[in-house]
Design a protein around this motif. Structure first.
Motif, PDB file in Angstrom:
ATOM      1  N   UNK A  93      84.523 -38.121 -24.289  1.00 55.17           N
ATOM      2  CA  UNK A  93      83.816 -37.638 -25.469  1.00 55.17           C
ATOM      3  C   UNK A  93      82.437 -38.284 -25.600  1.00 55.17           C
ATOM      4  N   UNK A  94      82.374 -39.587 -25.325  1.00 57.08           N
ATOM      5  CA  UNK A  94      81.119 -40.317 -25.497  1.00 57.08           C
ATOM      6  C   UNK A  94      80.590 -40.782 -24.145  1.00 57.08           C
ATOM      7  N   UNK A  95      79.300 -40.593 -23.939  1.00 60.57           N
ATOM      8  CA  UNK A  95      78.656 -40.968 -22.670  1.00 60.57           C
ATOM      9  C   UNK A  95      77.411 -41.799 -22.957  1.00 60.57           C
ATOM     10  N   UNK A  96      77.226 -42.840 -22.171  1.00 57.47           N
ATOM     11  CA  UNK A  96      75.985 -43.611 -22.192  1.00 57.47           C
ATOM     12  C   UNK A  96      75.279 -43.392 -20.858  1.00 57.47           C
ATOM     13  N   UNK A  97      74.086 -42.818 -20.907  1.00 55.64           N
ATOM     14  CA  UNK A  97      73.280 -42.615 -19.710  1.00 55.64           C
ATOM     15  C   UNK A  97      72.227 -43.704 -19.642  1.00 55.64           C
ATOM     16  N   UNK A  98      72.255 -44.492 -18.570  1.00 61.30           N
ATOM     17  CA  UNK A  98      71.341 -45.621 -18.412  1.00 61.30           C
ATOM     18  C   UNK A  98      70.385 -45.318 -17.266  1.00 61.30           C
ATOM     19  N   UNK A  99      69.105 -45.125 -17.586  1.00 57.39           N
ATOM     20  CA  UNK A  99      68.111 -44.801 -16.560  1.00 57.39           C
ATOM     21  C   UNK A  99      66.732 -45.141 -17.093  1.00 57.39           C
ATOM     22  N   UNK A 100      65.914 -45.798 -16.281  1.00 61.95           N
ATOM     23  CA  UNK A 100      64.586 -46.207 -16.738  1.00 61.95           C
ATOM     24  C   UNK A 100      63.562 -45.079 -16.678  1.00 61.95           C
ATOM     25  N   UNK A 120      71.434 -43.053 -24.879  1.00 61.15           N
ATOM     26  CA  UNK A 120      70.611 -43.383 -23.723  1.00 61.15           C
ATOM     27  C   UNK A 120      70.124 -44.833 -23.788  1.00 61.15           C
ATOM     28  N   UNK A 121      70.044 -45.462 -22.621  1.00 63.70           N
ATOM     29  CA  UNK A 121      69.479 -46.805 -22.488  1.00 63.70           C
ATOM     30  C   UNK A 121      68.507 -46.805 -21.321  1.00 63.70           C
ATOM     31  N   UNK A 122      67.460 -47.654 -21.413  1.00 63.78           N
ATOM     32  CA  UNK A 122      66.406 -47.671 -20.399  1.00 63.78           C
ATOM     33  C   UNK A 122      66.670 -48.675 -19.287  1.00 63.78           C
ATOM     34  N   UNK A 123      67.601 -49.593 -19.502  1.00 66.61           N
ATOM     35  CA  UNK A 123      67.902 -50.605 -18.482  1.00 66.61           C
ATOM     36  C   UNK A 123      69.252 -51.254 -18.799  1.00 66.61           C
ATOM     37  N   UNK A 124      69.680 -52.143 -17.923  1.00 67.50           N
ATOM     38  CA  UNK A 124      70.977 -52.767 -18.068  1.00 67.50           C
ATOM     39  C   UNK A 124      71.120 -53.610 -19.323  1.00 67.50           C
ATOM     40  N   UNK A 139      80.093 -44.215 -18.611  1.00 63.70           N
ATOM     41  CA  UNK A 139      78.746 -44.769 -18.473  1.00 63.70           C
ATOM     42  C   UNK A 139      78.161 -44.250 -17.167  1.00 63.70           C
ATOM     43  N   UNK A 140      77.009 -43.602 -17.254  1.00 61.64           N
ATOM     44  CA  UNK A 140      76.274 -43.154 -16.070  1.00 61.64           C
ATOM     45  C   UNK A 140      75.156 -44.164 -15.837  1.00 61.64           C
ATOM     46  N   UNK A 141      75.285 -44.943 -14.764  1.00 59.38           N
ATOM     47  CA  UNK A 141      74.449 -46.120 -14.563  1.00 59.38           C
ATOM     48  C   UNK A 141      73.538 -45.971 -13.345  1.00 59.38           C
ATOM     49  N   UNK A 142      72.227 -45.866 -13.607  1.00 58.21           N
ATOM     50  CA  UNK A 142      71.260 -45.861 -12.512  1.00 58.21           C
ATOM     51  C   UNK A 142      71.313 -47.212 -11.797  1.00 58.21           C
ATOM     52  N   UNK A 143      71.263 -47.189 -10.478  1.00 62.54           N
ATOM     53  CA  UNK A 143      71.375 -48.441  -9.729  1.00 62.54           C
ATOM     54  C   UNK A 143      70.077 -49.240  -9.720  1.00 62.54           C
ATOM     55  N   UNK A 144      68.936 -48.549  -9.761  1.00 62.46           N
ATOM     56  CA  UNK A 144      67.646 -49.235  -9.587  1.00 62.46           C
ATOM     57  C   UNK A 144      66.831 -49.148 -10.874  1.00 62.46           C
ATOM     58  N   UNK A 145      66.764 -50.284 -11.595  1.00 63.70           N
ATOM     59  CA  UNK A 145      66.038 -50.353 -12.864  1.00 63.70           C
ATOM     60  C   UNK A 145      65.389 -51.716 -13.019  1.00 63.70           C
ATOM     61  N   UNK A 146      64.307 -51.795 -13.810  1.00 65.67           N
ATOM     62  CA  UNK A 146      63.695 -53.098 -14.090  1.00 65.67           C
ATOM     63  C   UNK A 146      64.516 -53.881 -15.112  1.00 65.67           C
ATOM     64  N   UNK A 147      64.202 -55.150 -15.269  1.00 65.11           N
ATOM     65  CA  UNK A 147      64.823 -56.083 -16.216  1.00 65.11           C
ATOM     66  C   UNK A 147      66.269 -56.418 -15.820  1.00 65.11           C
ATOM     67  N   UNK A 148      67.129 -55.414 -15.710  1.00 69.41           N
ATOM     68  CA  UNK A 148      68.486 -55.615 -15.209  1.00 69.41           C
ATOM     69  C   UNK A 148      68.932 -54.326 -14.546  1.00 69.41           C
ATOM     70  N   UNK A 167      82.636 -45.865 -14.987  1.00 70.17           N
ATOM     71  CA  UNK A 167      81.222 -46.123 -14.688  1.00 70.17           C
ATOM     72  C   UNK A 167      80.867 -45.430 -13.378  1.00 70.17           C
ATOM     73  N   UNK A 168      80.044 -44.406 -13.471  1.00 70.29           N
ATOM     74  CA  UNK A 168      79.534 -43.728 -12.283  1.00 70.29           C
ATOM     75  C   UNK A 168      78.121 -44.226 -11.999  1.00 70.29           C
ATOM     76  N   UNK A 169      77.904 -44.729 -10.792  1.00 71.84           N
ATOM     77  CA  UNK A 169      76.570 -45.131 -10.394  1.00 71.84           C
ATOM     78  C   UNK A 169      75.729 -43.912 -10.051  1.00 71.84           C
ATOM     79  N   UNK A 170      74.453 -43.928 -10.468  1.00 78.05           N
ATOM     80  CA  UNK A 170      73.518 -42.848 -10.178  1.00 78.05           C
ATOM     81  C   UNK A 170      72.466 -43.336  -9.197  1.00 78.05           C
TER      82      UNK A 170
END
Length: 211
Positions: A93-100, A120-124, A139-148, A167-170
């Motif tokens: 139901x709930x998704x967090x997309x993390x991508x810078x 949505x979140x911009x970094x780790x 959680x959809x988690x981009x692998x390559x981001x600044x800060x974390x 947690x799916x890595x993007x």
């Protein structure tokens, strides 16, 4: 394009100005400034090309998925197996997309918001803060981001979130031999960027059936 005109003609204009005794004394002195002026149009053009490429990527992705995602397709709308109404996969139901990158967050918003509740979140670091305040099923988690980056964030998140959280890595790069190591960090699986709703729901059904 004005940037292309500058690339083609600015070096000649500077040479003409420098060769003119009446105008040369009014030009700012300094070789570094001259180099910066000559380089500026090419930098501008390069940045414009990057922006245009991302715009084209976003447009192509949305057009492709609009043309291919049909609610009459049982695999697309989730009506077979673990799927549910309105294309939603059961229990998600709930998704967090993390991508810078803004372009990938825009793709995610267009594709996911009509089906799921999405934040949505911009970094780790932002992802950790948001997960401390709210539960996410996915959680959809981009692998390559600044800060974390995604790897660091996933390792930090796993002890803080439910074991049931997926947690799916993007990534736009092949996982290859790194797959087993990334899974050990806490990733459930991986998706290629740009995000595809059909690919996401197919992977969710796979893990639901294997659960």
């Amino acid at each position: 394009m004005k940037a292309e005109l500058l690339v083609d003609h600015l070096p000649l204009i500077i040479k003409v100005l420098e060769s003119s005794p009446d105008l040369c004394h009014s030009l700012p002195a300094g070789e570094k400034l001259r180099e910066a002026l000559l380089a500026a149009p090419e930098i501008m053009l390069s940045n414009l090309k990057v922006v245009q490429k991302k715009i084209n990527l976003l447009s192509a992705s949305l057009v492709h998925q609009t043309n291919n995602f049909s609610t009459n397709d049982p695999e697309a709308d989730g009506s077979s197996g673990a799927g549910g109404a309105s294309g939603r996969t059961a229990a998600i139901k709930t998704i967090l997309l993390v991508d810078d990158e803004v372009v990938h967050r825009d793709i995610g918003e267009r594709l996911l918001s009509p089906v799921y509740e999405v934040d949505f979140a911009k970094n780790g670091l932002e992802a950790i803060t948001m997960c401390e305040q709210k539960h996410y099923d996915l959680i959809l988690m981009d692998l390559h981001m600044p800060k974390m980056n995604g790897e660091q964030a996933t390792v930090a998140l796993r002890p803080r979130i439910s074991n049931q959280t997926i947690i799916f890595g993007l990534t736009s790069l092949p996982i290859g031999v790194n797959r087993s190591g990334l899974l050990a960090m806490g990733f459930t699986d991986f998706l290629e960027k740009p995000l595809s709703l059909k690919s996401l729901q197919k992977l969710l059904r796979t893990h639901s059936l294997n659960a």
